[in-house]
Write a protein that holds these residues in place. Structure first.
Motif, PDB file in Angstrom:
ATOM      1  N   TYR A  65       0.908  -0.964   0.076  1.00 10.84           N
ATOM      2  CA  TYR A  65      -0.094  -0.222   0.049  1.00 10.84           C
ATOM      3  C   TYR A  65       0.672   1.224  -0.001  1.00 10.84           C
ATOM      4  N   PRO A  66       0.300   2.504  -0.454  1.00 10.94           N
ATOM      5  CA  PRO A  66       1.295   3.606  -0.410  1.00 10.94           C
ATOM      6  C   PRO A  66       2.055   3.812   0.797  1.00 10.94           C
ATOM      7  N   SER A  67       3.155   4.097   0.578  1.00  8.35           N
ATOM      8  CA  SER A  67       4.100   4.657   1.609  1.00  8.35           C
ATOM      9  C   SER A  67       5.382   4.971   1.091  1.00  8.35           C
ATOM     10  N   THR A  68       6.207   5.595   1.743  1.00  8.82           N
ATOM     11  CA  THR A  68       7.460   6.265   1.316  1.00  8.82           C
ATOM     12  C   THR A  68       8.578   6.159   2.404  1.00  8.82           C
ATOM     13  N   SER A  69       9.732   5.962   1.922  1.00 11.44           N
ATOM     14  CA  SER A  69      10.783   6.125   2.914  1.00 11.44           C
ATOM     15  C   SER A  69      11.347   7.464   2.774  1.00 11.44           C
ATOM     16  N   VAL A  70      11.449   8.171   3.908  1.00 13.51           N
ATOM     17  CA  VAL A  70      11.955   9.590   4.085  1.00 13.51           C
ATOM     18  C   VAL A  70      12.835   9.759   4.897  1.00 13.51           C
ATOM     19  N   THR A  71      14.032   9.986   4.687  1.00 11.38           N
ATOM     20  CA  THR A  71      15.218  10.031   5.797  1.00 11.38           C
ATOM     21  C   THR A  71      14.952  11.273   6.627  1.00 11.38           C
ATOM     22  N   SER A  72      15.655  11.240   7.918  1.00 19.33           N
ATOM     23  CA  SER A  72      15.437  12.334   8.698  1.00 19.33           C
ATOM     24  C   SER A  72      16.253  13.737   8.169  1.00 19.33           C
ATOM     25  N   ASP A  73      17.262  13.669   7.332  1.00 23.27           N
ATOM     26  CA  ASP A  73      17.863  14.576   6.792  1.00 23.27           C
ATOM     27  C   ASP A  73      16.971  15.164   5.611  1.00 23.27           C
TER      28      ASP A  73
END
Length: 621
Positions: free
Chosen positions: A241-249
């Motif tokens: 399902y919709p999701s996205t890895s977004v780093t802290s930076d």
């Protein structure tokens, strides 16, 4: 009197009677049991009004004691509510208009319903949807749209999301709505898919514009967005399902870009909440964001989910960043255990709580999550759409949401224990105290509420949550002499616009007040000067004046003033700097010698400069 005596007064006929206590109970039934999808199950108490109690002088009776001290105050409560994700909207849209209104009133109406005042929506599709996954700028595989030429929220209109939110706002005009995205458009990600993948750093500027356009599009539909979390669960990439890895930076860069986009387009009042994920990784994820001064200034708060870790993570973050709000944006619980978990959130500095997923149908649809959802607070019959049933969970949340007002302060109170009763308490802006008592045990529990020198002896049934509400009689603080100090009249009655040079540059509105539902805003599209004050007849003596302020900055002059009291005008200069979070400005040592005083604010501002004021106070020392 009720058979399970709500308040047993044992102080004798010479006891000094204190405030009367309103008592309301909700009991759990089969919490989290999938059998709820088969049909309604009877349960004993659902916001059931009990016989009132009365505080008395202390007694010698031995019982678990919950000590409540309204003079010790903590965070200000923003709101309590649920989600209006597309699964819930899908089921609501199948109902007749009459039934849909009935359901929304059960959730949102402060008089006849649960009084929820805080809704979470999704920007584009989440896993809880009956639709093909979508965003607001989907393009064929391999194509991009960096100019956002194809941006549109038309699917949200077609799928009844916009119309449902409009109806929700009609039911409760004080409703605040915040938004969370599950995925950017696929062309902004490394895997070119809404499912999983990583955000490509080069698309951060256009993603910030995408979020700004979404907020503007909702605003054009008459739906103000109070706040935005920039990515739901940035540390989790779901397999289906919709999701996205977004780093802290990356999130640090995105927050700065979004703040700049919002500020440049007249949306400076929209809050940005960082993180929006589990307790266990919050500190490490937030450290690089908050160590950047620009990102730190852009962030209003930190949003949390409760699927891993402990609520004490919010206290840890609060201690590190005390001027930032802690928000519980996603977790649904069941039964008295869930009500106690809510108490733990608030005791760990949460200013809000939102349940996740409000209504599935009896076949547990629609949803596209990886697991099998538990029962929602409302369940619709999958075959006769106007038939639905209410679970205890709606009423258990209402034990908080119906009685804890926006602007309430959490106050000092004993927690108790899971083997007896647990507690969290609040002081409302109207000076009423709300104490939520949770009995998770299998037997009734007798306890004492002890507050400001008096006590209430009460018994609460097994597996039941009780809300105990009374008007505080001993304030322990000086009386505020100003009328309509927080503009809760919904207007500026008692305040006089003594002078302005062009347009009348003030209004009373509901956008992010410090206390209650309203605040004062100074703003004009052109350069302006505005003075607004209140004159009071008072006894001679020494006084202190104060007000809470936020400001976008840029003014030539911005000040709180005290004058016409028999001495030289005194001011607290707010100045031209940005004031991101509400800050208290105070004038001390005002020596009144003529029986009168004027308190007010003055600005000499440039075009589009704004400042917000709330909770004016004038007290005699």
């Amino acid at each position: 009197m009720n058979g399970l005596l709500t308040a047993v007064l044992l102080a004798g006929t010479t006891a000094s009677a204190g405030p009367t206590v309103q008592v309301v109970w909700t009991s759990e039934k089969n919490p989290g049991d999938g059998a709820w999808f088969n049909g309604p199950i009877a349960f004993s108490h659902a916001l059931s009004q009990q016989a009132s109690g009365t505080f008395t002088n202390p007694t010698s009776t031995s019982a678990t004691t919950i000590t409540v001290d309204p003079s010790v105050q903590y965070q200000t409560i923003l709101g309590i509510g649920t989600s209006m994700e597309e699964s819930t909207v899908f089921n609501l849209a199948r109902m007749s208009a009459t039934k849909r209104t009935e359901v929304l009133r059960k959730l949102l109406d402060p008089s006849t319903g649960a009084g929820m005042n805080f809704l979470r929506i999704t920007l584009g599709a989440s896993d809880f949807t009956g639709r093909t996954f979508y965003t607001y700028d989907d393009r064929p595989y391999g194509q991009t749209d960096p100019s956002l030429t194809y941006f549109s929220i038309q699917k949200d209109i077609d799928y009844n999301i916009i119309s449902t939110l409009k109806q929700a706002l009609a039911v409760n005009p004080n409703l605040k709505i915040f938004a969370s995205p599950w995925s950017p458009p696929a062309w902004m990600k490394d895997n070119q898919s809404l499912i999983g993948g990583k955000l490509l750093t080069q698309h951060i500027p256009v993603l910030a514009t995408y979020y700004r356009k979404a907020i503007q599009a909702y605003q054009a539909q008459g739906i103000p967005i109070y706040a935005l979390t920039v990515q739901n669960e940035p540390l989790y990439t779901a397999p289906d399902y919709p999701s996205t890895s977004v780093t802290s930076d990356q999130e640090r860069q995105l927050i700065i870009a979004v703040r700049n986009e919002l500020n440049a387009n007249g949306l400076g009042g929209v809050k940005i909440w960082a993180y929006d994920h589990n307790f266990d990784s919050a500190a490490s994820y937030m450290a690089p964001i908050m160590s950047d001064a620009t990102a730190n200034a852009a962030v209003d708060g930190v949003a949390f989910h409760d699927y891993a870790g402990d609520p004490s993570a919010m206290t840890q973050l609060h201690n590190s960043y005390p001027n930032k709000n802690m928000l519980m944006t996603e977790r649904s619980w069941w039964g008295t255990t869930g009500a106690d978990r809510m108490a733990q959130y608030f005791r760990n500095w949460a200013v809000s709580y939102n349940a996740w997923v409000t209504m599935l149908d009896s076949t547990i649809k629609p949803e596209q999550w990886t697991g099998t959802p538990g029962p929602t607070m409302l369940i619709q019959n999958a075959y006769t759409y106007d038939t639905y049933w209410v679970l205890p969970e709606l009423y258990l949340i209402a034990q908080y949401s119906k009685y804890v007002q926006p602007g309430a302060k959490r106050i000092s109170s004993s927690y108790g224990s899971s083997g007896t009763v647990t507690n969290v308490s609040f002081l409302n802006p109207d000076n009423s105290v709300v104490s939520v008592i949770i009995n998770q045990t299998a037997s009734s529990q007798t306890f004492k509420l002890s507050s400001e020198g008096q006590e209430l002896l009460a018994t609460i049934p097994a597996k039941t949550v009780g809300t105990y509400k009374w008007t505080r009689q001993s304030t322990g603080t000086p009386t505020n002499l100003l009328a309509n100090p927080s503009f809760e009249a919904g207007n500026a009655s008692s305040w006089n616009s003594e002078w302005h040079n062009a347009a009348l540059a003030y209004k009373v509105d509901t956008d992010y007040p410090y206390l209650g539902a309203y605040k004062l805003t100074l703003f004009e599209v052109g350069a302006y000067q505005q003075l607004l004050g209140q004159t009071k007849t008072v006894a001679n003596g020494t006084y202190t004046a104060s007000v809470y302020v936020r400001s976008g900055g840029g003014q030539n002059v911005l000040r709180l003033y005290a004058k016409n009291y028999g001495g030289a005008e005194k001011t607290a200069e707010i100045g031209s700097s940005v004031v991101t979070n509400y800050t208290k400005y105070t004038i001390t040592g005002i020596q009144v010698t003529n029986g009168s005083i004027e308190i007010g604010v003055y600005t000499d501002a440039n075009a589009y400069n704004w400042a917000a004021f709330d909770n004016f106070e004038l007290v005699k020392n």
